[in-house]
Scaffold this motif. Structure first.
Motif, short mmCIF file in Angstrom:
data_model
loop_
_atom_site.label_atom_id
_atom_site.label_comp_id
_atom_site.label_asym_id
_atom_site.label_seq_id
_atom_site.Cartn_x
_atom_site.Cartn_y
_atom_site.Cartn_z
N UNK A 175 0.82 -1.22 0.00
CA UNK A 175 0.00 0.00 0.00
C UNK A 175 0.85 1.26 0.00
N UNK A 176 2.07 1.16 0.51
CA UNK A 176 2.98 2.32 0.54
C UNK A 176 3.87 2.39 -0.69
N UNK A 177 3.58 1.55 -1.67
CA UNK A 177 4.32 1.63 -2.93
C UNK A 177 5.62 0.87 -2.96
N UNK A 178 5.86 -0.01 -2.00
CA UNK A 178 7.09 -0.79 -1.99
C UNK A 178 6.84 -2.19 -2.55
N UNK A 179 7.80 -2.72 -3.27
CA UNK A 179 7.69 -4.07 -3.80
C UNK A 179 8.03 -5.08 -2.71
N UNK A 357 0.79 8.02 -8.24
CA UNK A 357 1.83 8.74 -7.52
C UNK A 357 3.12 7.95 -7.63
N UNK A 358 3.70 7.59 -6.49
CA UNK A 358 4.92 6.79 -6.50
C UNK A 358 4.64 5.29 -6.39
N UNK A 359 3.39 4.92 -6.40
CA UNK A 359 2.99 3.53 -6.18
C UNK A 359 2.73 2.85 -7.51
N UNK A 360 3.39 1.72 -7.75
CA UNK A 360 3.17 0.93 -8.96
C UNK A 360 1.99 0.00 -8.75
N UNK A 361 1.02 0.03 -9.65
CA UNK A 361 -0.11 -0.89 -9.63
C UNK A 361 -0.17 -1.59 -10.97
N UNK A 362 -1.02 -2.61 -11.06
CA UNK A 362 -1.03 -3.47 -12.24
C UNK A 362 -2.36 -3.34 -12.98
#
Length: 544
Positions: A175-179, A357-362
């Motif tokens: 949720x914080x954008x970390x893998x 934002x800085x978060x990668x989603x699919x």
């Protein structure tokens, strides 16, 4: 007319006062208590989701046409749902146990799943579908047997990657954008190195039902000095092959026959090793014979090089449906002749990424799935028109359209025959699952799919299954599916991180009656009398 009541103090939770009653000669009733327990499969203590204090959970053992009733008590501090991976709930997506069809079981409450197993046999598994809870366990094996049971002893083998971090911390990280980092290890039947033991008797043939229940990693399974006789996958008997090792991708299940050696006093290593990961990880167990003592003397069995995609592709393409085996079968409009059925619609579904934002989603075809405040199935039944709509996702990827968030629902008619191509332009292997159905895996190859690839399809004996891999990066896999199971069905990436971050959609299969409340029970199961209401459905005086 059936009434319902709201639980005092919980605005979003309403439960119908009567319970589902199924009419069948053979039914199973289970009471499952879902809770947390401190366990350390890899030597690091963490909160593991257990069922009746078991990890993995209890075996769900049933026979074709049996009715299953499972009353789940949620003793977690989070909402909970259970889904039945690969089990075809005939015309009953109300029991599917995913967020688009069911309201969650809230902490401290219980709910009974009731469904009939129809027209299938095979090896499957169940797991929690919400909040990345699968990373903490809560999964178990499912067997669906023929009416005439073959007298071969069964052994369930659940393999999967494992993270030592608690599922809440993993979810917060995403949720914080970390893998997520690489898994901490591989478990066999919920156990760490050298702890899972299979006790075999000399000369006996066993059926190993193997499922990959992990989050992300494809695995290769093998036993030193033993041949795996591959016979079944996800409800389909396949033409037998003799293998040294078998690739099992996330969400997939297989049955292999293993004939024990005519020996005593020996033991052998079995291994589940990761495929296509940054570093190769090993889950190690022991096959033990009478009078054996200690760990095996021999080495670990060798498998394919862990980044060898060609091995996996060749093995997948070699599998064929065994049309002569006697078993319950899916039979959509003559499934033995699926190649002669006219295709109603072609979908090319391409996985991708976007940034919030800085978060990668699919994404799928440029749309990252946005879960609405009301389950799609409930919104459809009560005809709440602004929860979802058609046309959010296109039938084919369009690079000119910017990626967006949306609630992707593909509308389809009962008895349509869909041709679906999964296009993978990324460097990572993908696997895909469709709830409520088996489909025919007719083709897979490297490169970009186009209509000319139709000429390469297997239109005679393609395997019928519910989870398929797109083996190579930068490759495609094609399936054909008869949409003969009415309901709202989830199509998702089996990579739990990808589906959690948007790589899923729903297929809404309806008949000529467009008002769900007027649909005949012969065409689709009615809303359960014990249905939980949530979201916008609790703000109205709905009466069934």
């Amino acid at each position: 007319m059936r009434s319902f009541k709201c639980i005092a103090g919980i605005l979003f939770l309403c439960i119908f006062t009567t319970s589902f009653k199924a009419n069948a000669d053979d039914s199973h009733h289970y009471e499952w208590i879902v809770s947390l327990s401190d366990r350390a499969p890899l030597g690091v203590n963490k909160q593991v989701i257990v069922i009746n204090d078991q990890f993995p959970g209890p075996l769900l053992n049933a026979t074709t046409n049996d009715v299953v009733n499972i009353n789940i008590h949620n003793n977690l501090s989070d909402p909970f749902l259970m889904t039945w991976n690969g089990v075809q709930l005939r015309r009953n997506s109300w029991q599917d146990g995913v967020e688009g069809t069911n309201c969650p079981i809230q902490p401290g409450f219980n709910w009974t799943y009731s469904f009939q197993i129809k027209d299938q046999i095979g090896s499957f598994f169940y797991y929690p579908s919400l909040l990345l809870q699968k990373s903490a366990g809560g999964y178990g094996a499912i067997r669906v047997n023929n009416r005439d049971v073959i007298p071969i002893p069964d052994i369930d083998v659940l393999i999967g990657d494992w993270y030592n971090a608690d599922y809440q911390d993993l979810r917060t990280s995403l949720d914080n954008g970390k893998s997520l980092p690489s898994p901490d290890g591989i478990l066999i039947n919920g156990l760490g190195p050298n702890q899972a033991v299979l006790d075999l008797e000399p000369g006996v043939t066993y059926r190993l039902r193997i499922s990959n229940v992990g989050l992300k990693a494809s695995l290769n399974f093998r036993i030193y000095g033993h041949i795996l006789r591959l016979v079944e996958t996800e409800g389909s008997y396949i033409v037998e092959q003799y293998l040294d090792s078998l690739d099992i991708h996330v969400g997939q299940s297989y049955s292999v026959l293993v004939t024990a050696k005519n020996t005593s006093g020996e033991s052998y290593y079995m291994v589940a090793s990761s495929r296509f990961t940054d570093t190769e990880l090993f889950g190690v167990g022991i096959v033990r014979y009478p009078d054996s003592a200690g760990d095996p003397d021999g080495p670990l069995p060798l498998g394919p090089f862990f980044r060898d995609y060609q091995f996996s592709l060749d093995q997948a393409r070699s599998m064929r449906w065994n049309l002569s085996a006697g078993a319950a079968r899916p039979n959509p409009q003559g499934s033995y002749h699926y190649g002669s059925i006219n295709v109603s619609r072609t979908l090319v579904l391409e996985n991708g990424v976007m940034f919030d934002g800085n978060k990668e989603v699919f994404t799928i075809n440029g749309v990252s799935f946005l879960q609405p405040d009301t389950p799609l199935k409930l919104a459809d039944y009560f005809q709440i028109s602004d929860v979802f709509k058609p046309g959010v996702i296109s039938d084919r990827p369009n690079p000119d359209n910017p990626p967006v968030f949306g609630t992707s629902v593909i509308y389809a008619n009962d008895q349509e025959f869909f041709h679906i191509v999964f296009q993978n332009p990324s460097e990572y292997l993908q696997s895909w699952h469709l709830d409520g159905y088996n489909f025919f895996v007719v083709g897979m190859d490297v490169g970009t799919w186009d209509e000319s690839k139709n000429a390469t399809y297997n239109m005679i004996d393609a395997v019928s299954r519910s989870t398929v891999q797109v083996v190579y990066p930068f490759s495609w896999t094609a399936i054909l599916v008869k949409l003969d199971n009415r309901g709202m069905w989830n199509l998702r990436s089996q990579d739990a991180v990808n589906s959690y971050l948007g790589q899923q959609l729903y297929i809404r299969v309806e008949g000529t009656e467009t008002d769900p409340s007027k649909v005949s029970a012969r065409d689709e199961a009615p809303i359960p009398e014990n249905a939980i209401l949530c979201g916008r459905t609790v703000y109205h005086d709905y009466v069934l």
